[in-house]
Every structure is written in structure tokens, then in C-alpha cells.
Design an enzyme around this catalytic site. Structure first.
Site, PDB file in Angstrom:
ATOM      1  N   GLU A 483      42.371 -11.178 -12.209  1.00 45.43           N
ATOM      2  CA  GLU A 483      43.815 -11.419 -12.222  1.00 45.43           C
ATOM      3  C   GLU A 483      44.652 -10.197 -12.566  1.00 45.43           C
ATOM      4  OE1 GLU A 483      43.929 -14.738 -14.881  1.00 45.43           O
ATOM      5  OE2 GLU A 483      43.465 -16.182 -13.303  1.00 45.43           O
ATOM      6  N   GLU A 549      40.294 -19.404  -7.917  1.00 47.37           N
ATOM      7  CA  GLU A 549      40.009 -20.292  -9.050  1.00 47.37           C
ATOM      8  C   GLU A 549      40.748 -21.612  -8.849  1.00 47.37           C
ATOM      9  OE1 GLU A 549      40.902 -18.611 -12.853  1.00 47.37           O
ATOM     10  OE2 GLU A 549      39.811 -16.740 -12.473  1.00 47.37           O
TER      11      GLU A 549
END
Length: 877
Positions: A483, A549
Site C-alpha cells: 500500500e 485485498e
């Protein structure tokens, strides 16, 4: 039952290393340790063979300090109940509390002239001092969790071969405060190491931050020249089909040759695969390491390596050899090679990256992986079992999350074996490394953006770890971080120098949810959601086109809960319509709520009832998740990666199997929804969707759709021939009005099957649908089914179960099968069941095979129970 009673049985068939030196011996027994501040002697003294260490504590190596303390009962099992709170945390006790000496004796005589002996350390966390036979080794780079070390110890060995190795291990300089945040206060990321050890939303802090000699220690003997960093690249041009005659593949190879002598050495470097050899005559300067590229090798009609669900995972044994003067073998490295080529391109329709293997596009069905064991208790057998579970879920990719590590070669060997592509993050996370404002963090975003403190160490570690795993066929994607990308002075050399030089064959993405991977025109890119969802959402709501995710719940069954939750805390969660209240132990183990999803089955009476109903929800959640993505492949999506498919400790969220390797219904729901050929029912519009992940058209397949009411009466809704194009999905027909009419009052069972031209079942999908009010009212009063069960031993490690439901009764619904020890009544784990949480129609018979470790010699029994089937325990014939 506590953890030690359940590690049943991870010591089964071992998998080979990818690259294995012929002369390497592992030092994995006979170690002892002592807390450093309890010792007056120095390293020269304790590494002398006559220094008495008999009173020191037996040590687990490879392992961490905490592992050794738990194994010696100095600390409680941190995975059980609230025990972890009893273990002193390094942040509050200081680094000296977990600074330890480790000592072992080993036998290796000082070699004859022309031979060299090395001490190889594959992972020490975090810094160390190394002594052999009273002498300290020079270890300028002995820091960081991931940087491997190799030391020439020839001069330190004793003539009689009786030697002692002593290593003083210091924890990482920054422990990080475990304050409940993602990575605690974030400062754990100042080290080049794992970030999860300070705690996350799926795990409690690891008290010693995994300090120790956590990976393999080996002694290796070679001749004057050692082979380092062998490299194999396979090129498979064009578009290939599994099983067809193949055009030639090109294999390019190189290796670093280390001349350990003070004079030039000449010799021959060979690489051999499939009976073919390429060679090069070289002369190596004194005390140098030189990279040697061999001539390219052409292999005709190669057997190719394919991802799971698309073809065979063929692996060729191969080896590098260096012979001095072309006569004396100096060193040999063996490895398994999968011949394949991985490419990527941007899909303009989905706005996301698309992956191809051997020229064929692959729809990615993946799972996020943290680490095999939070305390780093790795084994080849556990890796094999965990990756096999991912294969059995019909997944084709595992992503290694950036708060952990570059996975071990043994993990990659299992992925090579089972056809799992690997998406490998480097050591960054948006949480610790400053992507967001976070009041739980000690430093501001600008400061956290510069983590870790030592960028040079990060890059040296990255270079080393790339070399360690780059030869694996399964490795598909490199990723700068979770991320968030690394700081520019790490990202640029990693992306533009190290990876092109050391690999150059894989896609590199700067961070896991980068717009370079996936871009939703309605809102950029991102992750999630992570919690329970209405299953209609998966079908009708478009999310990120390559979602790195996305996930849901994952509580195990009652047997699983009993392993780590004390009896007094086995209380069912309660949901009042706004908030779910849970017991303190459940909360400590990071329970994620089921909210209103249990109530339609009836209020949970107790924890056992809750766990059973949770399995119904688990199955539905993950089947619908993958059906929703697959039913829009190449239109909305090029893939999805579930957060997450495994837990490295006893957590209560995001797992298809628990820490003890016991599968829950998530695994089997996902297995159904991820079938390579699958027929599904869209609960939103009632359409039957046919999905074909393969490379060939499927013609003249029979679709059969039936319903069963709560009494077991069936209704045939349709039986029709269909064809499905390669790598595509299609809407066949809508049955919404018929199904809604049948489920109106009490709900209904829906069977959707696809048969090939030989009448063999290719997909067998079974739904339980609620009434029009969303309640499973019929399931609450369905009568008991009398299921006839027979179990027989097919072979060592393999049992076949026969199930028959007599005519005239209800569906025998949602049956859980398990092999148990006949004496203890505890489950044999791991167990690989061809189908589970399965239902048997009236008048139907089914056979299910369960495989388990062949090392298990105990007398076993079969345990079976279902929603409306009483528990049975049967002997195995």
C-alpha cells in the site's frame, strides 16, 4: 486443548530445496543458550570446546528466543487464551532482556589443501557476534533480519574435527511500542525487518520481536571454487497449450564463481538439464567472485510449467558444476527448474494489469499470505501443507504481504510443486511507512516516509533475497511494498538497477494497490472491503478491477475454537442489531463480527451452535466472493486476491484454515466458487452463469438445475446442452421466477450441475437459499436425515468415505468429515479432503477421499456430523 497437543502432524513428506549444495550440512540440534547478562564469560571463552555449557538451556535453532523459552516452559504458549499478555514485552523490558548467547558443537575436520569450509547463516535477527573455537569472525555485514551471511571458517577448524560455534544475538535496535496500532507505534519499521511483530489488527505483538537465529545454519565444504547465486532464466515465446507438442524453449544460465585461493584457478563450469549440457572454460583471478554467463541452451518440445488449474507443474532436475582443470569437482548446486514465461500487459477494458503464462492469459484467483508461523517455527512439511491447501482451494496465486518477509526457498518449492504464482512484496507497509495520518504513530508522516533508518542495508538485503528466490518458476511479481512504495532512494535503484540486473523477467509494481496495477474510474484504486457482506454485493457491485485485498470472516468450527480458547471463554458472540459483543479472549484474538448473518439461521444457543452456523456463513461468503469476480472476468476484473487465506497464529478472522492446519468451511466454499469450470446461480437476477477458465472451448456440456424442498422432494428446473468459450463466462438463462416461487415460504435447496459428454460431473454446486424474508426458516425445522456411512483404507495416508442418503427422506445437509485418533478423539491434521461440509440428496451416494500424513500410524476413526445428521464415529475398514 493446548497447542502442543495439536501440532499433530506436520512431520510428513518433506519437499526439496530449490537449490541445494551437495556438501552442505545443517546444524539444527544440540544447541544451548543463556541470557547474555547472566554470563560473565566472553565470546572467546564460551566458544572454547572445554567451556562447560551443560547448565545452559536447550535451544531451538532455527528458532527465536521466545520459541526456546516456550519450549522450555519458561514462558506460556502465547497462542493460547490470554497467555501472550503474561510474556514480558521487549519494549518495556529493554533489548538486554532478549539478548542471548547460542552455542553448539559440531564435527568437521580441517580439510586438506584445496578444500574450503564455510559457515552459512540464512537469517539472524538482528545483529550478532560470531565465535568459533575461541576466535571471533569478522562480520561487518552481520546486521538486519534478512541479509544472509557466509564465512570462510577453514582456518578456525580443529584438526581433530571437534569444534564449537557461539553466536551472541542482539534484538533489533528499535523494538516499537505495542500500542494496538497497525505495527504498534510504527517505529518497528525503522529496522530492516518484519513489521507485524509489534502487533496488527489480526495479531497481538510478538514479545521478543522474533529475535534469534531464526533460519538455517549450515556448514558447507567445497573445493577452491564455490558456486554462488546460480541463475536460470527460461524463455517460452509464443502462445502455448498444455499437453501439446511444444516449440523450443530457450534456457539462459549464469553463476557467480568464488575463487577462495590466493592464486588464479582455471576450470570448467557446466550446467545440465534434461540430458543437455552447456559449458564454459574460465580462469578466475585470485580471491575474487566473478559472474559467468553460459551459452544459451535450446530445449526442444519441453514439458512446461503451468499455474494451478491450467496444466501440469513439470519440474526438471538440473545442476551447476565447477571442475578444476576440468577434472576435480570443486562444487555442485542442484535445483528444480520449471520452464515457463510470465508476461503482463494493461487490459484496456478492465483498466487493470493482466497476467499471462506461456502466452495464455490467466484469470488471477489469489490469497494473501502473512507468514507460516508468527514465531518463525517453519518446516518443509508445514509449507507443503499450507500451499497444498491453496491449491485445493483452486487458487493460482499467493501474495506475500509486505509487513513480513521474502518467503523462504522451501515455501517457493511448494509453490513450484502445486502451481501457485507468487506476488512478493518487499518490506514496506502504508501503515508504518507513512501513507496515512495516524495518531497511534510516534512519528509524523514525513519522518515515517523515510523509514527504515538504513537504506543501504535495505538495498543490500533486497539484492541478497532476490538472488535467493529468483530461480523459482512460481515467482511472478515483485512489489515495492504494501500500500505504499519505498522512498525514492530505495525505489529507484531497486526498480531500475537491482531487479533488471538480477532478474529482469518479472513485472515490478511499486506498491500493492498502485494505479499501475488496477484503476477504478469511479474512484482510483484501493483495497477491501474486509468484513462480512451481503452476498449479492459480490455479484452486483463493481470493485477494484485487480483487487489486491478483499475478504471476509473466518471463525473455525468448535473443535478449532477449543484448541486455544479456555472453556470458560467459549461464549457465543451476541449481536443486538447495532453492535456485536464478544468475550475478552475472542476479542484478544481479533474476532471480526458476523453481525446479522447468524440470526437468519436462528439465534445461536451457545458457542458450538454459533460455530456451526458460522460455517454456513463462511461457505456462502467465499463462494459468492469468487463467483462474483469470475462472473465478470475480462469485463470488470483481471483478478482478485483474498485478504487473507491463512493466519500465522490463533486469530479469529480471515482464514480458510486455522493455525493448526484445520480447514473450515471458508476453504470449501472458496474451492467451489473457484472451480476451473463452474456453474453458478446469481442471487440478484436469477441467472445461471457458466464459467470456463481453461484455454479450450467446452462444447456439448449438459446443464442440470434442480431444487429440493425441506422434505427432500425435487423439481427439475432445466436440463439443457450448453457450450462455453475458452477463458470466458456466459449467462445461460434466468430461473429467478421459478426459484423465488419455490423458496418463498421456507427457502429451498438449489442444485446446479454441469456434465461433460461422458456424463462426468465437471461442476457440482449446491446452494441453500433463504425464504423471501431472508430467513432460513426451513432449515430450522428440517427433519433428521439418516446417512449411511462406510469408511475404508485405500492406502497408507488415504481413506475413502462412502455416503448414502436413502430415498424418501430430506437432504442430508452440510456434513463435516474428519479423521480422528481413536484414543484421543482429536483430529488428524493436516487432512486434505476432496469435499467437505457437503450435502447428500435423497437416493444419492457420494464418495470422498481424505489424505493425511503417511507418518501417522495411530488407529484412526471417522467422525461425521451435519446440520440435520447426528454425529457418528466409525471405525475404518
Amino acid at each position: 486443548m493446548k497447542i502442543t497437543a495439536c501440532r499433530l502432524l506436520l512431520l510428513f513428506l518433506l519437499i526439496p530445496f530449490l537449490s541445494k549444495a551437495q556438501t552442505e550440512t545443517e546444524l539444527n540440534s544440540g544447541w544451548r543458550c543463556i541470557k547474555a547478562d547472566e554470563l560473565k564469560a566472553n565470546g572467546s571463552q564460551v566458544s572454547a570446546t572445554d567451556y562447560n555449557v551443560n547448565q545452559w538451556m536447550p535451544a531451538t535453532v532455527p528458532g527465536t528466543v521466545l520459541t526456546t523459552l516456550v519450549n522450555n516452559r519458561k514462558m506460556p504458549d502465547p497462542f493460547y487464551g490470554m497467555n501472550n499478555k503474561q510474556i514480558p514485552d521487549i519494549y518495556y523490558k529493554g533489548n538486554a532482556y532478549y539478548t542471548y548467547w547460542f552455542v553448539t558443537n559440531f564435527t568437521h575436520k580441517k580439510p586438506a589443501a584445496g578444500r574450503t569450509v564455510f559457515l552459512n547463516l540464512r537469517g539472524i535477527n538482528y545483529t550478532c557476534e560470531i565465535f568459533i573455537n575461541g576466535q571471533k569472525l569478522k562480520a561487518d555485514d552481520a546486521q538486519g533480519m534478512f541479509l544472509r551471511q557466509s564465512h570462510n571458517i577453514t582456518q578456525y577448524l580443529k584438526a581433530d574435527g571437534k569444534n564449537r560455534l557461539a553466536i551472541l544475538v542482539h534484538p533489533a535496535p528499535v523494538a516499537g511500542k505495542p500500542n494496538g496500532g497497525q505495527g504498534g507505534d510504527g517505529t518497528i519499521a525503522r529496522n530492516v525487518g518484519m513489521q507485524y511483530t509489534a502487533g496488527w489488527d489480526w495479531i497481538q505483538p510478538t514479545a521478543d520481536r522474533n529475535t534469534g537465529i531464526w533460519d538455517k545454519v549450515t556448514i558447507q565444504e567445497t573445493g577452491n571454487v564455490r558456486i554462488n547465486a546460480p541463475h536460470v532464466v527460461t524463455l517460452v515465446p509464443g502462445v502455448r497449450l498444455p499437453g501439446a507438442k511444444q516449440d523450443a524453449a530457450i534456457i539462459k544460465t549464469s553463476a557467480e564463481l568464488q575463487n577462495n585461493t590466493a592464486k588464479p584457478v582455471s576450470g570448467l563450469l557446466n550446467y545440465t538439464i534434461n540430458g543437455q549440457t552447456v559449458s564454459k572454460q574460465v580462469t578466475l583471478s585470485a580471491n575474487t567472485t566473478t559472474e559467468i554467463a553460459l551459452p544459451a541452451l535450446t530445449m526442444n518440445n519441453p514439458k512446461l510449467w503451468w499455474p494451478n488449474g491450467y496444466g501440469e507443474q513439470y519440474l526438471y532436475p538440473s545442476n551447476f558444476e565447477f571442475t578444476e582443470g576440468g577434472k576435480v569437482l570443486s562444487d555442485k548446486q542442484e535445483m528444480q527448474v520449471g520452464i515457463r514465461q510470465i508476461d503482463t500487459k494493461w487490459n484496456e477494458i478492465t483498466n487493470s494489469r493482466q497476467i499471462a503464462v506461456n502466452g495464455q492469459k490467466i484469470f488471477i484467483k489469489g490469497g494473501n499470505w502473512i507468514i507460516s508461523d508468527a514465531m518463525l517455527r517453519f518446516s518443509d512439511a508445514r509449507y507443503d501443507a499450507e500451499v497444498r491447501y491453496h491449491r485445493d482451494m483452486n487458487l493460482n496465486l499467493i501474495r506475500i504481504w509486505g509487513g513480513a518477509m521474502i518467503e523462504r526457498p522451501e515455501f517457493y518449492a511448494a509453490c513450484d510443486k502445486y502451481g501457485m504464482l507468487v506476488f512478493q512484496d518487499f518490506w514496506m507497509s502504508g501503515d508504518c511507512n507513512g501513507r496515512w495520518i495516524d495518531p497511534a504513530k510516534t512519528d509524523d508522516q514525513w519522518t515515517r516516509r523515510k523509514y527504515p533508518d538504513d537504506h543501504s542495508l535495505f538495498l543490500r538485503s533486497a539484492e541478497d533475497q532476490i538472488k535467493m528466490v529468483r530461480n523459482h518458476a512460481s515467482l511472478a511479481i515483485w512489489c515495492g511494498g504494501n500500500e505504499i512504495p519505498p522512498p525514492d532512494d530505495i525505489l529507484v535503484p531497486l526498480r531500475d538497477q537491482l531487479l533488471p540486473k538480477l532478474d529482469g523477467t518479472r513485472w515490478f509494481i511499486d506498491y500493492s494497490n498502485s494505479a499501475e496495477m488496477s484503476y477504478n474510474t469511479d474512484g482510483g484504486n484501493g483495497d477491501g472491503p474486509y468484513g462480512i457482506q451481503n452476498i449479492n454485493t459480490f455479484w452486483q457491485h463493481k470493485t477494484f478491477p485487480f483487487n489486491s485485498e478483499v475478504g471476509s470472516v473466518g471463525v473455525g468450527d468448535y473443535e478449532s475454537l477449543q484448541r486455544f480458547i479456555p472453556a470458560a471463554n467459549l461464549k457465543a458472540p451476541k449481536f443486538d442489531g447495532k453492535k456485536e459483543s464478544v468475550d475478552s479472549v475472542w476479542d484478544y484474538h481479533k474476532y471480526i463480527g458476523y453481525e446479522n448473518s447468524i440470526k437468519p439461521y436462528g439465534e445461536a444457543k451457545d458457542a458450538r451452535d454459533f460455530a456451526m452456523k458460522a460455517q454456513l456463513v463462511n461457505y456462502d461468503q467465499y463462494r459468492a466472493l469468487m463467483e462474483g469476480f469470475s462472473s465478470h472476468m475480462w469485463e470488470w476484473y483481471t483478478g482478485s486476491i483474498i485478504w487473507k487465506t491463512q493466519n500465522p497464529w490463533t486469530a479469529l478472522r480471515g482464514q480458510m484454515y486455522d493455525y493448526y492446519l484445520d480447514a473450515n468451511a471458508c476453504l470449501y466454499g472458496l474451492r467451489s466458487g473457484s472451480e476451473p469450470v463452474h456453474v453458478a446461480y446469481n442471487p440478484v437476477d436469477g441467472n445461471i452463469i457458466a464459467i470456463n477458465n481453461g484455454f479450450k472451448n467446452l462444447n456439448n456440456h449438459m446443464l442440470v438445475v434442480k431444487t429440493y424442498d425441506m422434505a427432500g422432494r425435487d423439481s427439475l428446473l432445466t436440463q439443457v446442452f450448453i457450450s462455453i468459450g475458452a477463458s470466458s463466462y456466459q449467462k445461460v438463462l434466468s430461473l429467478k421466477s421459478q426459484v423465488d416461487a419455490l423458496r418463498k415460504k421456507d427457502g429451498v435447496f438449489l442444485s446446479v450441475q454441469l456434465l461433460d459428454e461422458r456424463k462426468q460431473v465437471q461442476s457440482n454446486n449446491f446452494y441453500w437459499l433463504p425464504n423471501m424474508d431472508g430467513e432460513y426458516s426451513g432449515l430450522q425445522y428440517i427433519k433428521k436425515a439418516k446417512l449411511n456411512v462406510f469408511a475404508k483404507q485405500l492406502a497408507n495416508g488415504k481413506v475413502e468415505i462412502s455416503l448414502t442418503n436413502p430415498k424418501g427422506g430430506p437432504v442430508a445437509f452440510f456434513n463435516r468429515l474428519a479423521l480422528i485418533n481413536s484414543t484421543t478423539k482429536q483430529r488428524v491434521l493436516p487432512a486434505f479432503t476432496a469435499d467437505n461440509y457437503l450435502s447428500v440428496m435423497p437416493g444419492e451416494s457420494k464418495k470422498v477421499v481424505i489424505e493425511y500424513p503417511q507418518t501417522v500410524k495411530d488407529r484412526l476413526q471417522l467422525q461425521l456430523y451435519g446440520w440435520n445428521v447426528d454425529e457418528q464415529i466409525l471405525d475404518i475398514n
